[in-house]
Write a protein that holds these residues in place. Sequence first.
Motif, PDB file in Angstrom:
ATOM      1  N   VAL A 126       0.815  -1.210   0.000  1.00 16.75           N
ATOM      2  CA  VAL A 126       0.000   0.000   0.000  1.00 16.75           C
ATOM      3  C   VAL A 126       0.854   1.267   0.000  1.00 16.75           C
ATOM      4  O   VAL A 126       0.461   2.302  -0.556  1.00 16.75           O
ATOM      5  N   TRP A 127       2.056   1.197   0.592  1.00 22.11           N
ATOM      6  CA  TRP A 127       2.890   2.398   0.666  1.00 22.11           C
ATOM      7  C   TRP A 127       3.387   2.810  -0.714  1.00 22.11           C
ATOM      8  O   TRP A 127       3.387   4.007  -1.051  1.00 22.11           O
ATOM      9  N   ALA A 128       3.799   1.863  -1.527  1.00 20.00           N
ATOM     10  CA  ALA A 128       4.235   2.181  -2.891  1.00 20.00           C
ATOM     11  C   ALA A 128       3.053   2.688  -3.711  1.00 20.00           C
ATOM     12  O   ALA A 128       3.207   3.619  -4.521  1.00 20.00           O
ATOM     13  N   TYR A 129       1.900   2.095  -3.502  1.00 17.08           N
ATOM     14  CA  TYR A 129       0.719   2.539  -4.245  1.00 17.08           C
ATOM     15  C   TYR A 129       0.353   3.963  -3.855  1.00 17.08           C
ATOM     16  O   TYR A 129       0.028   4.786  -4.724  1.00 17.08           O
ATOM     17  N   ARG A 130       0.428   4.284  -2.589  1.00 18.82           N
ATOM     18  CA  ARG A 130       0.131   5.647  -2.132  1.00 18.82           C
ATOM     19  C   ARG A 130       1.156   6.641  -2.660  1.00 18.82           C
ATOM     20  O   ARG A 130       0.799   7.748  -3.090  1.00 18.82           O
ATOM     21  N   ARG A 131       2.419   6.272  -2.629  1.00 14.91           N
ATOM     22  CA  ARG A 131       3.491   7.175  -3.079  1.00 14.91           C
ATOM     23  C   ARG A 131       3.322   7.543  -4.547  1.00 14.91           C
ATOM     24  O   ARG A 131       3.567   8.693  -4.949  1.00 14.91           O
ATOM     25  N   ASP A 132       2.901   6.587  -5.367  1.00 17.18           N
ATOM     26  CA  ASP A 132       2.762   6.821  -6.800  1.00 17.18           C
ATOM     27  C   ASP A 132       1.300   7.025  -7.193  1.00 17.18           C
ATOM     28  O   ASP A 132       0.889   6.662  -8.299  1.00 17.18           O
ATOM     29  N   TRP A 133       0.512   7.613  -6.305  1.00 17.66           N
ATOM     30  CA  TRP A 133      -0.925   7.709  -6.522  1.00 17.66           C
ATOM     31  C   TRP A 133      -1.272   8.459  -7.806  1.00 17.66           C
ATOM     32  O   TRP A 133      -2.191   8.062  -8.541  1.00 17.66           O
ATOM     33  N   ALA A 134      -0.585   9.521  -8.121  1.00 19.60           N
ATOM     34  CA  ALA A 134      -0.920  10.302  -9.311  1.00 19.60           C
ATOM     35  C   ALA A 134      -0.858   9.421 -10.570  1.00 19.60           C
ATOM     36  O   ALA A 134      -1.787   9.412 -11.393  1.00 19.60           O
ATOM     37  N   ALA A 135       0.231   8.683 -10.723  1.00 17.41           N
ATOM     38  CA  ALA A 135       0.371   7.801 -11.886  1.00 17.41           C
ATOM     39  C   ALA A 135      -0.596   6.632 -11.809  1.00 17.41           C
ATOM     40  O   ALA A 135      -1.185   6.224 -12.829  1.00 17.41           O
ATOM     41  N   ASN A 136      -0.779   6.079 -10.603  1.00 16.50           N
ATOM     42  CA  ASN A 136      -1.695   4.952 -10.442  1.00 16.50           C
ATOM     43  C   ASN A 136      -3.132   5.354 -10.737  1.00 16.50           C
ATOM     44  O   ASN A 136      -3.900   4.592 -11.337  1.00 16.50           O
ATOM     45  N   LYS A 137      -3.502   6.555 -10.327  1.00 20.65           N
ATOM     46  CA  LYS A 137      -4.860   7.043 -10.576  1.00 20.65           C
ATOM     47  C   LYS A 137      -5.099   7.212 -12.075  1.00 20.65           C
ATOM     48  O   LYS A 137      -6.160   6.821 -12.592  1.00 20.65           O
ATOM     49  N   GLU A 138      -4.128   7.774 -12.771  1.00 20.80           N
ATOM     50  CA  GLU A 138      -4.273   7.970 -14.220  1.00 20.80           C
ATOM     51  C   GLU A 138      -4.431   6.626 -14.936  1.00 20.80           C
ATOM     52  O   GLU A 138      -5.299   6.465 -15.801  1.00 20.80           O
ATOM     53  N   ALA A 139      -3.605   5.643 -14.566  1.00 22.34           N
ATOM     54  CA  ALA A 139      -3.695   4.320 -15.190  1.00 22.34           C
ATOM     55  C   ALA A 139      -5.019   3.647 -14.859  1.00 22.34           C
ATOM     56  O   ALA A 139      -5.639   2.999 -15.724  1.00 22.34           O
TER      57      ALA A 139
END
Length: 280
Positions: free
Chosen positions: A59-72
């Motif tokens: 979850v920490w990596a997912y939170r850190r890269d949220w902007a890119a993860n949200k776009e994808a």
Amino acid sequence: MLGHFLNKRQTPALSLQGLTPLLLSENALWMQIIADDNLALAFTWLCQQSKESSANNAVWAYRRDWAANKEALQQALGGDNFAFATVDLVEIINDAGHKQIQESRCPQDRLMSRAIAQVLQPHLTPLLASECTHLKDNGGLKTASAQTQAYLQSHPNSLVIKSDVKSYYATIDHRILIEQCHYLLPNEPILHRTLWQFLQRTTEHAGTFGEITQGLPLGSSLSPLLGAIYLSPLDDLANKSCAKQGGSDNTKVATEDTSSDWIAAVLNGVHLLRIRSGDC
């Protein structure tokens, strides 16, 4: 369990009793689910839920890269290409101190389940039995207890039965549940497919893969709402049985903090036996 009861007792239409279709434009709810503000709210929830997660939790990596993860994520959702990932089965120690296998979804799937629940809950809760007190804004265990105590005070000679549906979440029939979702939400084809994926999940534990073909996962944001939908026909049968047996004061039914716990209070001992035998 309830699926067996519904199939055995009458026609398949019985599984739709007590449900009222929500007639909106095509994929209207799906567009609300994938909207920026709804995903942002789900992300805030994920952050709050993961505050105590271990340092190596994904979850920490997912939170850190949220902007890119949200776009994808939004690209996949907008193109109807989203798919839930394989669910990890992990061993935990439950409150009783015993080892237990529990489903653990990846951060994105937890966020997505929450995003769906955030939109469906306010739309569907008014269409479900108000006695389902475990649902948000219906009061929970305290309300169920207060309602039952108030009823018994005004009907001191009532007979009471408290029970639950054995292994309720684990025995939910996916076919019946998805039929109910199709009936409730007739204009949501993308959401139907997504919910079916949520239910018919693949699991992995120690390199061994399995397929889940019945039951709801414990701890998911969506499970309480889906569980209430599935149980609505039973609530409807209880209310109709109440009317047949002499009016609204004859039976009091409430579900408590989980959708499988229920209480019935009746003035007629014969009617109590009929409820216990399922002959409503």
